[in-house]
Design a protein around this motif. Structure first.
Motif, PDB file in Angstrom:
ATOM      1  N   GLU A 180     -17.470  -6.901 -13.719  1.00  0.00           N
ATOM      2  CA  GLU A 180     -18.452  -6.228 -14.554  1.00  0.00           C
ATOM      3  C   GLU A 180     -19.889  -6.464 -14.119  1.00  0.00           C
TER       4      GLU A 180
ATOM      5  N   HIS B 105     -12.495  -1.052 -19.399  1.00  0.00           N
ATOM      6  CA  HIS B 105     -12.534  -2.519 -19.444  1.00  0.00           C
ATOM      7  C   HIS B 105     -13.874  -3.039 -18.918  1.00  0.00           C
ATOM      8  N   GLU B 106     -14.269  -2.597 -17.738  1.00  0.00           N
ATOM      9  CA  GLU B 106     -15.497  -3.121 -17.137  1.00  0.00           C
ATOM     10  C   GLU B 106     -16.746  -2.636 -17.866  1.00  0.00           C
TER      11      GLU B 106
ATOM     12  N   HIS C 126     -17.484  -4.726 -20.889  1.00  0.00           N
ATOM     13  CA  HIS C 126     -18.168  -5.966 -20.524  1.00  0.00           C
ATOM     14  C   HIS C 126     -19.685  -5.823 -20.513  1.00  0.00           C
TER      15      HIS C 126
ATOM     16  N   GLY D 254     -20.157  -9.939 -22.428  1.00  0.00           N
ATOM     17  CA  GLY D 254     -20.107 -10.671 -21.174  1.00  0.00           C
ATOM     18  C   GLY D 254     -21.397 -10.534 -20.394  1.00  0.00           C
ATOM     19  N   ASP D 255     -21.996  -9.330 -20.458  1.00  0.00           N
ATOM     20  CA  ASP D 255     -23.231  -9.091 -19.731  1.00  0.00           C
ATOM     21  C   ASP D 255     -24.441  -9.204 -20.659  1.00  0.00           C
TER      22      ASP D 255
ATOM     23  N   ASN E 223     -15.470 -12.526 -23.802  1.00  0.00           N
ATOM     24  CA  ASN E 223     -15.659 -11.440 -22.844  1.00  0.00           C
ATOM     25  C   ASN E 223     -14.394 -10.612 -22.677  1.00  0.00           C
ATOM     26  N   GLU E 224     -13.330 -11.299 -22.309  1.00  0.00           N
ATOM     27  CA  GLU E 224     -12.119 -10.597 -21.899  1.00  0.00           C
ATOM     28  C   GLU E 224     -11.299 -10.067 -23.067  1.00  0.00           C
TER      29      GLU E 224
ATOM     30  N   ALA F 151     -12.943  -6.808 -23.917  1.00  0.00           N
ATOM     31  CA  ALA F 151     -12.727  -5.819 -22.863  1.00  0.00           C
ATOM     32  C   ALA F 151     -11.294  -5.320 -22.865  1.00  0.00           C
TER      33      ALA F 151
END
Length: 471
Positions: A306, A329-330, A333, A337-338, A351-352, A355
């Protein structure tokens, strides 16, 4: 981060606050009557990876002016790092692997340095008072390479037949620039990468002007939102680049030049805007000022990552045709996550899990299996001995983090109801935009949004080793 796809689902494998500093016209902090300068720590103190990152300062931004020669495989240039001391600093460390610093200045005065392993220790001519913003300029270069990790997989700089790729999690940035390589110290990134004419360069954020001279072209990119260091990327080689605009933001996608413009890779990336718009209805406004994605043709990259504002996808995800699921999914993120990043690696399920759940939501939105159906399938076949709340460093990208993380998100929604869940998710991404978070903060936010005591719920779903009751 996404690992190789198996069947219809992806088999998924992948410390605090935004970087701040005094404004340039702020008065310089005064040292205490008996200022005691001491070295910054050679690690950020992460329980899983104590040696990652460094202490004693907070980076605001990296400004890189680099030149890469694909034929020789060499990288040379200058890194300008704006930071603020968080203690009275006598010296400080940066992470730098494979490459060597040639000259370093701090606020224009030559500094001394030593290098051992992946640690670069910088000693300025005078101590730096806590709260002082300072600028470090490092001229460096050499032959970049990878960071080897037999358990988590290699990351860092990978030389390719036509260029190079910098990519990897949980660390990679230190293989191409001096950095505080831990998510807790987010910073902006400016990159001017010079390569031979005819070679393309993709990176994070918004593209700038390109200039050409004497057979070399300089590509400029800037990511103006603070970014965890592992999310920085550069992709160099022969690429087919598509530039457009979506919702007023630059949308830049790229596939290898040898790939068809109508192949599954291009068709999947072409749905980036559509998928982003759908996720925004669930997670709140898209958090960055650019969007897109890059597909790479490199055998070593059997995952997607990501990388902020421009995810990178290994071509293995498209061998069976279009794959909007991995794009969902990405892109999820970008929020989880970002923009909202981790304070410590132990909490990677934040994060995951989201996602993974975004993949389920996209499947349902597309008229395929519903989120409830995908939850049930995973719930009935999962090995509950693995826990997502404390997966251990060796299982950072294990199925518990992804699949059980996704189940935890769905079970939470079913437990607190759609209205409270929607309120939670959108306030979470808004309140912590550009920041860093922990699981404890998320649990507190979930209880506030729902008005429920959720301790037993999270104990069971994140830390229990027995199958929890389905909601």
């Amino acid at each position: 981060m996404t690992r190789r796809v198996i069947g219809t689902l992806a088999l998924l494998t992948v410390m605090a606050g935004c970087s701040t500093g005094s404004e340039p016209d702020d008065p310089a902090p005064s040292p205490s009557p008996a200022a005691s300068f001491s070295p910054g720590a050679a690690g950020a103190g992460d329980p899983y990876f104590p040696a990652y990152g460094n202490g004693g300062y907070d980076v605001a931004g990296y400004d890189l002016a680099l030149k890469y020669d694909p034929k020789a495989g060499t990288l040379d240039g200058t890194a300008t790092i704006a930071a603020t001391a968080t203690q009275d600093l006598s010296r400080f460390n940066l992470d730098l692997a494979h490459l060597k610093a040639r000259e370093i200045t701090v606020d224009g005065t030559v500094a001394t340095s030593t290098a051992a392993g992946n640690e670069l220790t910088v000693t300025p001519a005078a101590g730096i008072v806590a709260g002082t913003r300072f600028t470090t300029v490092i001229q460096y270069g050499g032959t970049p390479g990878q960071l080897e990790n037999k358990v988590l997989g290699n990351g860092g700089w990978m030389r390719t037949a036509d260029g190079g790729i910098a990519l990897g999690q949980p660390e990679s940035a230190s293989t191409w620039f001096p950095v505080n390589d831990h998510p807790s110290d987010k910073a902006t990134l400016k990159l001017a990468m010079t390569v031979p004419d005819g070679v393309e360069v993709l990176s994070n954020g918004v593209p700038g002007e390109r200039t050409t001279a004497d057979g070399w072209t300089t590509w400029n990119w800037s990511e103006n939102s603070p970014m965890a260091s592992y999310l920085a990327t550069v992709v160099i080689g022969q690429y087919r680049i598509t530039t457009a605009e979506h919702n007023g933001l630059p949308m830049i996608t790229a596939i290898p030049a040898s790939y068809s413009a109508t192949g599954p890779e291009a068709k999947s990336l072409a749905r980036t805007g559509e998928i982003t718009d759908f996720l925004a209805t669930r997670f709140g406004p898209y958090p960055f000022d650019a969007n897109g994605g890059v597909v790479v043709d490199e055998e070593k990259i059997r995952y997607a990552l990501e990388t902020q504002s421009r995810p990178v996808y290994g071509n293995t995800f498209f061998t069976n045709g279009e794959n909007p699921g991995v794009v969902a999914h990405e892109l999820a993120h970008q929020w989880f996550g970002d923009s909202v990043a981790l304070t410590r690696w132990q909490d990677i399920w934040l994060n995951e899990g989201f996602a993974t759940y975004a993949e389920w939501l996209w499947s349902e939105h597309s008229g395929e299996a519903t989120a409830a159906e995908l939850f049930e399938t995973t719930y009935n076949t999962f090995n509950w001995s693995e826990i997502p709340g404390d997966p251990t460093p060796n299982r950072l990208f294990g199925s518990a983090v992804y699949q059980r993380g996704g189940m935890t998100v769905h079970a939470l929604r079913e437990t607190i109801g759609d209205a409270a869940f929607d309120k939670l998710v959108k306030s979470w991404t808004a309140d912590h935009k550009n920041g860093n978070v922990t699981t404890a903060q998320f649990i507190e936010a979930a209880e506030q949004s729902s008005g429920k005591n959720l301790k037993s719920f999270f104990d069971a779903w994140l830390y229990g080793v027995k199958k929890p009751p389905a909601p």
